[in-house]
Design a protein around this motif. Structure first.
Motif, short mmCIF file in Angstrom:
data_model
loop_
_atom_site.label_atom_id
_atom_site.label_comp_id
_atom_site.label_asym_id
_atom_site.label_seq_id
_atom_site.Cartn_x
_atom_site.Cartn_y
_atom_site.Cartn_z
N ALA A 117 -15.38 26.99 24.35
CA ALA A 117 -15.17 26.13 23.12
C ALA A 117 -15.78 24.63 23.42
N THR A 118 -16.19 24.01 22.12
CA THR A 118 -16.83 22.83 22.45
C THR A 118 -15.77 21.74 22.89
N ASP A 119 -16.07 20.93 23.76
CA ASP A 119 -15.03 19.71 24.30
C ASP A 119 -15.11 18.34 23.22
N LEU A 120 -14.14 18.63 22.72
CA LEU A 120 -13.93 17.52 21.33
C LEU A 120 -14.19 16.24 21.95
N ASN A 121 -13.62 15.77 23.40
CA ASN A 121 -13.87 14.58 23.62
C ASN A 121 -15.33 14.27 23.95
N THR A 122 -16.06 15.12 24.39
CA THR A 122 -17.48 14.94 24.51
C THR A 122 -18.18 14.35 23.33
N VAL A 123 -17.65 15.12 21.90
CA VAL A 123 -18.23 14.78 20.79
C VAL A 123 -17.73 13.61 20.43
N ARG A 124 -16.49 13.03 20.68
CA ARG A 124 -15.70 11.61 20.28
C ARG A 124 -16.65 10.73 21.25
N GLN A 125 -16.89 11.04 22.41
CA GLN A 125 -17.48 9.90 23.13
C GLN A 125 -19.28 9.57 22.81
N THR A 126 -19.70 10.71 22.23
CA THR A 126 -21.37 10.67 21.88
C THR A 126 -20.88 9.58 20.39
N ILE A 127 -20.00 10.01 19.76
CA ILE A 127 -20.11 8.96 18.45
C ILE A 127 -19.67 7.57 19.14
N GLU A 128 -18.59 7.34 19.66
CA GLU A 128 -18.40 5.98 20.01
C GLU A 128 -19.26 5.34 20.95
N ALA A 129 -19.83 6.13 21.81
CA ALA A 129 -20.85 5.28 22.63
C ALA A 129 -22.08 4.80 22.00
N ARG A 130 -22.58 5.58 20.97
CA ARG A 130 -23.55 5.11 19.94
C ARG A 130 -23.32 4.00 19.29
N LEU A 131 -21.93 3.78 18.80
CA LEU A 131 -21.29 2.70 17.93
C LEU A 131 -21.08 1.26 18.85
N GLN A 173 -12.16 -6.27 3.73
CA GLN A 173 -12.10 -4.96 4.39
C GLN A 173 -12.97 -4.17 3.72
N THR A 174 -14.13 -3.37 4.36
CA THR A 174 -15.06 -2.43 3.67
C THR A 174 -14.92 -1.24 4.56
N GLN A 175 -15.42 -0.05 3.95
CA GLN A 175 -15.13 0.94 4.89
C GLN A 175 -16.38 2.05 4.63
N VAL A 176 -16.89 2.54 5.84
CA VAL A 176 -18.41 3.49 5.68
C VAL A 176 -17.61 4.69 6.18
N ARG A 177 -17.71 5.81 5.64
CA ARG A 177 -17.20 7.14 5.99
C ARG A 177 -18.64 8.08 6.23
N ILE A 178 -18.55 8.94 7.26
CA ILE A 178 -19.64 9.73 7.59
C ILE A 178 -18.96 11.13 8.14
N THR A 179 -19.22 11.97 7.35
CA THR A 179 -19.03 13.38 8.05
C THR A 179 -19.91 13.91 9.03
N PHE A 180 -19.59 14.58 9.87
CA PHE A 180 -20.59 15.49 10.89
C PHE A 180 -20.14 16.73 10.97
N GLU A 181 -21.03 17.44 11.77
CA GLU A 181 -20.73 18.88 12.01
C GLU A 181 -21.25 19.04 13.41
N ILE A 182 -20.49 20.20 13.97
CA ILE A 182 -21.20 20.72 15.18
C ILE A 182 -20.95 22.15 15.26
N TYR A 183 -21.82 22.78 16.13
CA TYR A 183 -22.14 24.31 16.18
C TYR A 183 -21.36 24.64 17.57
N GLU A 184 -20.36 25.41 17.63
CA GLU A 184 -19.62 25.71 18.75
C GLU A 184 -19.89 27.26 18.98
N ASP A 185 -20.77 27.52 20.04
CA ASP A 185 -20.92 28.93 20.52
C ASP A 185 -19.90 29.28 21.57
N LEU A 186 -19.59 30.45 21.29
CA LEU A 186 -18.26 30.86 22.07
C LEU A 186 -18.82 31.98 22.89
#
Length: 140
Positions: free
Chosen positions: A3-17, A127-140
């Protein structure tokens, strides 16, 4: 495959920001579960990454199948109160441009929503807020 490592996904998002907000003009960024004193910063961005719904894309059980995992990034933009919304909108555009309809390290970002003005801001902040949905495909 596992399964996808959700911490890797989180790190991708946070590092970019973090990389974007470190550049000129630099803006402080705070992530989930980090100590932060908002009274010491005139302007900052809070990033909250959440994982939500998932779905089976193929039938195969726990092996040889693909799942979809959908998540949400909440980017709260805070500036000094009483100076108008202009600064928030400039920062909001930077954040929208950073994730708008692109794929980074297999994380597929949708079109952002906002910046929307929120009425429940910390004292002394606008305060203002930006919301972004994202999707990943998890190959098992």
């Amino acid at each position: 495959m596992a399964a996808t490592d959700l911490n890797t996904v989180r790190q991708t998002i946070e590092a970019r920001l973090a990389t974007e907000l470190a550049s000129s003009p630099a803006i402080s960024v705070v992530f989930n579960n980090q100590p932060f004193d908002s009274t010491t910063q005139d302007t900052f961005v809070q990033c909250i990454t959440s994982f939500g719904t998932g779905g089976y894309l193929t039938m195969g059980g726990s092996a040889n199948s693909t799942n979809s995992v959908v998540g949400l990034i909440l980017l709260n933009i805070f500036t000094d109160e009483g100076i108008g919304s202009g600064a928030n909108l400039v920062i909001g555009k930077r954040l929208r441009d950073l994730y708008n309809n692109i794929t980074v390290s297999n994380v597929i970002f949708d079109s952002p929503i906002g910046p929307e003005v929120l009425s429940s801001s910390p004292e002394g902040k606008f305060q203002t807020q930006v919301r972004i949905t994202f999707e990943i495909y998890e190959d098992l």
